[in-house]
Design an enzyme around this catalytic site. Structure first.
Site, PDB file in Angstrom:
ATOM      1  N   ARG A 115       0.846  -1.010   0.081  1.00  0.00           N
ATOM      2  CA  ARG A 115      -0.018   0.029  -0.228  1.00  0.00           C
ATOM      3  C   ARG A 115       0.693   1.378  -0.260  1.00  0.00           C
ATOM      4  O   ARG A 115       0.608   2.155  -0.736  1.00  0.00           O
ATOM      5  CB  ARG A 115      -0.641   0.128   1.373  1.00  0.00           C
ATOM      6  CG  ARG A 115      -2.036   1.246   1.479  1.00  0.00           C
ATOM      7  CD  ARG A 115      -2.694   1.189   2.671  1.00  0.00           C
ATOM      8  NE  ARG A 115      -2.914  -0.185   3.245  1.00  0.00           N
ATOM      9  CZ  ARG A 115      -4.250  -0.749   3.051  1.00  0.00           C
ATOM     10  NH1 ARG A 115      -5.203  -0.118   2.433  1.00  0.00           N
ATOM     11  NH2 ARG A 115      -4.611  -1.906   3.275  1.00  0.00           N
TER      12      ARG A 115
ATOM     13  N   ARG B  62     -13.066  -1.421  -1.517  1.00  0.00           N
ATOM     14  CA  ARG B  62     -12.554  -1.271   0.165  1.00  0.00           C
ATOM     15  C   ARG B  62     -13.599  -0.524   0.709  1.00  0.00           C
ATOM     16  O   ARG B  62     -13.787  -0.889   1.822  1.00  0.00           O
ATOM     17  CB  ARG B  62     -11.185  -0.314  -0.148  1.00  0.00           C
ATOM     18  CG  ARG B  62     -10.077  -1.230  -0.718  1.00  0.00           C
ATOM     19  CD  ARG B  62      -8.671  -0.507  -0.671  1.00  0.00           C
ATOM     20  NE  ARG B  62      -8.319  -0.068   0.548  1.00  0.00           N
ATOM     21  CZ  ARG B  62      -8.549   0.806   1.483  1.00  0.00           C
ATOM     22  NH1 ARG B  62      -9.010   1.632   1.327  1.00  0.00           N
ATOM     23  NH2 ARG B  62      -8.334   0.684   2.796  1.00  0.00           N
TER      24      ARG B  62
ATOM     25  N   CYS C 281     -26.394  -4.293  -8.007  1.00  0.00           N
ATOM     26  CA  CYS C 281     -27.466  -4.314  -7.027  1.00  0.00           C
ATOM     27  C   CYS C 281     -27.168  -5.018  -5.720  1.00  0.00           C
ATOM     28  O   CYS C 281     -27.321  -6.196  -5.455  1.00  0.00           O
ATOM     29  CB  CYS C 281     -28.361  -5.429  -7.964  1.00  0.00           C
ATOM     30  SG  CYS C 281     -28.871  -4.678  -9.499  1.00  0.00           S
TER      31      CYS C 281
END
Ligand code: PLP
Length: 420
Positions: A282, A318, A348
């Site tokens: 990250r 996320r 959906c």
């Protein structure tokens, strides 16, 4: 509201948002939306920040491929000298196709198959980060069968609380990851006796998006203590791998200063004879990427306002999965709106929410940039609702390179057929 934070590589010029020298309006025109856009300069800078902060330690930096395994990003990092942390045979293939050096690869993960072990042994990876006794035995067998010896490290679970989201905390006793600290010594003795293994290191990875130095130091001290006891017992190790997990700024977090991290490690590692390995994911790619999306509709339900955009949870999971917060800003500058709205996608699922309660002044057709989406964005993407995954664009200076083309709907059912 915290003052707006623009990640490295992003600027606003005459009201328009740019990645390096390319306006995002141009990217949308050329590649359509939704699409992922990365800054090559931001990736280089983030990698070099590690190199510079840790220069005194000469570490092996193994970028965690699962954060973003696009071939062009792997190549860019490999050209900078990076190694790689992989968690599957598929990721190893990606690294090798991208030109990465197998000798700088560490193989992590709790469920390595025999086939993946053989693939990694034949490629000549730097080390297997082993997570259980059963895995040690399987690895020794696979290596012996191939007439090879597998370099191994045990992933030790130091039982420290990284203070992060439960789904990304991995260093607690109840976690499925690593071997219990209390069991590790005996397991090392066992590993040292197995014929197919060469015990070379120790590793841990305590979680992700960690913004406090203390859990890293606690983990280091525990692994280092174990390494010293092993040396005394005739099992000398060559490296200590502290994993990844260094957090970034998404909103108002104060990330760890890498130089402080490096200093804390250097003080403790000194004289141990252990080479440092790191597995950042990250921190290298998170703030170097954004998800560019367009507003399809505005909708008001009773008094709740929604901006329905063309990106969704299948593109960036996320927020749905971890309730993660991503900054969202308009590509063309607008004054802040007084009434908040939720930014949602077309999928959906009620959980298909990209952001809640944002003061965005938007109209249908507007472009929005969902920031800090470089890590665990595209790599966690899916085709849910038969949505082709978006293209990925790497901006380098004035040039926007297409590094993954948009999937076609045919791509989605390439491996299926309607039964006659
Ligand atoms: C996910 C992971 C990483 C990278 O974590 P970041 O938080 O992205 O730095 C490193 N090592 C292991 C073993 C991992 O599972």
């Amino acid at each position: 509201m915290s003052d707006l934070f623009l990640p490295d590589g992003l600027t606003r010029t005459d009201g328009t948002l740019y990645v390096e020298s390319v306006p995002l309006t141009q990217v949308a025109q050329q590649f359509d939306t939704p699409c992922y856009v990365y800054s090559a300069a931001a990736i280089r800078n983030a990698y070099r920040e590690f190199v510079e902060a840790f220069a005194g330690l000469d570490p092996l930096i193994c970028y965690a491929v699962k954060a973003n395994g696009n071939l062009s990003i792997l190549r860019l990092l490999s050209q900078l000298g990076s190694g790689f942390d992989i968690v599957s045979g598929g990721e190893l293939s990606r690294v090798l196709v991208a030109g990465g050096d197998a000798g700088k690869v560490v193989f992590s993960g709790v469920g390595k198959s025999a086939a993946e072990m053989a693939q990694a042994l034949q490629a000549g990876v730097h080390c297997f980060n082993v997570e259980s006794a059963a895995e040690l035995h399987r690895l020794s067998q696979v290596a012996s069968r191939l007439g090879l010896r597998a370099p191994v490290s045990l992933r030790v679970n130091p039982d420290v609380d990284a203070g992060t989201h439960p789904y990304i905390a991995t260093g607690l006793k109840e976690s499925k990851f690593g071997v219990a600290y209390a069991d590790a010594f005996a397991l090392y003795e066992e590993a040292a006796r197995l014929p197919g293994l060469d015990v070379t290191g120790i590793d841990c990875h305590i979680g992700s998006q960690i913004t406090d130095l203390a859990p890293f130091i606690a983990a280091l001290e525990k692994t280092l203590d174990l390494a010293r006891r092993l040396r005394t017992s005739g099992i000398p190790l060559r490296h200590l791998d502290l994993g990844g997990g260094v957090g970034i700024r998404y909103r108002d977090e104060t990330p760890i200063v890498l130089a402080d991290y490096a200093r804390a490690i250097a003080e403790r590692l000194q004289g141990s004879g252990l080479r440092l390995l790191l597995e950042p994911g990250r921190r290298i790619i998170g703030n170097a990427g954004l998800l560019l999306t367009r507003v399809e509709y505005l909708k008001t339900s009773s008094d709740h306002r929604f901006a329905i955009v063309d990106a969704a949870m299948n593109d960036l999971i996320r927020p749905s999965l971890y309730e993660a917060w991503h900054e969202i800003i308009p590509v063309i500058e607008r004054p802040e709106a007084s009434a908040p709205l939720d930014v949602v996608g077309p999928v959906c699922e009620t959980g298909d929410i990209l952001a809640r309660g944002r003061h965005l002044s938007v109209s249908a057709g507007d472009l929005l940039a969902i920031l800090s989406a470089g890590a665990y964005g595209a790599s966690m993407g899916s085709n849910y609702n038969a949505r082709p995954r978006p293209p990925e664009i790497l901006v380098d200076g004035h040039t926007a390179h297409l590094i993954r083309r948009r999937e076609s709907v045919e791509d989605l059912y390439r491996n299926e057929w309607p039964l006659a």
